[in-house]
Design a protein around this motif. Structure first.
Motif, PDB file in Angstrom:
ATOM      1  N   SER A 131      36.765  42.630  42.606  1.00  0.00           N
ATOM      2  CA  SER A 131      35.349  42.805  42.241  1.00  0.00           C
ATOM      3  C   SER A 131      34.623  43.694  43.245  1.00  0.00           C
ATOM      4  N   THR A 132      35.064  43.686  44.481  1.00  0.00           N
ATOM      5  CA  THR A 132      34.489  44.578  45.493  1.00  0.00           C
ATOM      6  C   THR A 132      34.615  46.036  45.047  1.00  0.00           C
ATOM      7  N   HIS A 133      35.640  46.308  44.265  1.00  0.00           N
ATOM      8  CA  HIS A 133      35.898  47.671  43.790  1.00  0.00           C
ATOM      9  C   HIS A 133      35.582  47.818  42.301  1.00  0.00           C
ATOM     10  N   GLU A 134      34.839  46.826  41.783  1.00  0.00           N
ATOM     11  CA  GLU A 134      34.417  46.817  40.378  1.00  0.00           C
ATOM     12  C   GLU A 134      35.599  46.916  39.426  1.00  0.00           C
ATOM     13  N   LEU A 135      36.654  46.157  39.753  1.00  0.00           N
ATOM     14  CA  LEU A 135      37.852  46.095  38.921  1.00  0.00           C
ATOM     15  C   LEU A 135      38.050  44.684  38.400  1.00  0.00           C
TER      16      LEU A 135
END
Length: 165
Positions: free
Chosen positions: A50-54
């Motif tokens: 989620s930190t990388h919007e995945l």
């Protein structure tokens, strides 16, 4: 029972042993701990991705392409095999990843009827960054075991999983 202080699984196993002495509940000693560890791993992975919007499925597809090595391309069929989803699900996932600019699809040079899925530079950057965070988080999860014990555990789990692979 396990070495060291009792944990929640020890208490659960003892309670079942008391309530159902007719059953051998020793598998719970391992598999309940694996299940609990799995929950922590899921949380850690969700955070790293989620930190990388995945989403986790996005990471799965992108990482399969990244692991393929240059030119970072696979057929949809190869991706289906590596990610254990249906071809319909993969078609939808590839369309979404292509829309985000993480992959592109092109005809295979070897067979014009076949398509290849290729990781874009943006896709490679995002999967590399997510992997770095994931490895850091997973290393933190493993810090309670020495490197030797980690190797032993990996071999034991490999043996446990072998019939399923």
């Amino acid at each position: 029972m396990s070495q060291g202080p009792d944990d929640e699984v020890d208490r659960i196993v003892a309670a079942w042993g008391r309530e159902r002495p007719d059953l051998d509940v020793t598998p719970l000693e391992v598999l309940s701990r694996v299940s609990r560890l799995s929950r922590h791993l899921d949380l850690s992975r969700r955070h790293a991705f989620s930190t990388h919007e995945l989403e986790s499925w996005e990471f799965d597809v992108l990482s399969a392409l990244r692991r393929a090595g240059e030119p970072y391309e696979l057929t949809p069929t190869q991706l289906v095999r590596q990610t254990l989803v249906t071809s319909g699900t993969m078609t939808n996932r590839l369309a979404r990843l292509e829309g985000r600019g993480f992959v592109d699809r092109a005809a295979s040079a070897a067979d014009q009827r076949s398509k290849l899925v290729r990781l874009t530079a943006e896709g490679r950057d995002v999967v590399d960054a997510a992997l770095a965070d994931l490895v850091t988080d997973e290393r933190r999860l493993m810090q309670g075991l020495s490197p030797q014990r980690q190797t032993e555990l990996a071999q034991l789990l490999k043996g446990l999983l072998a019939p399923f692979d």
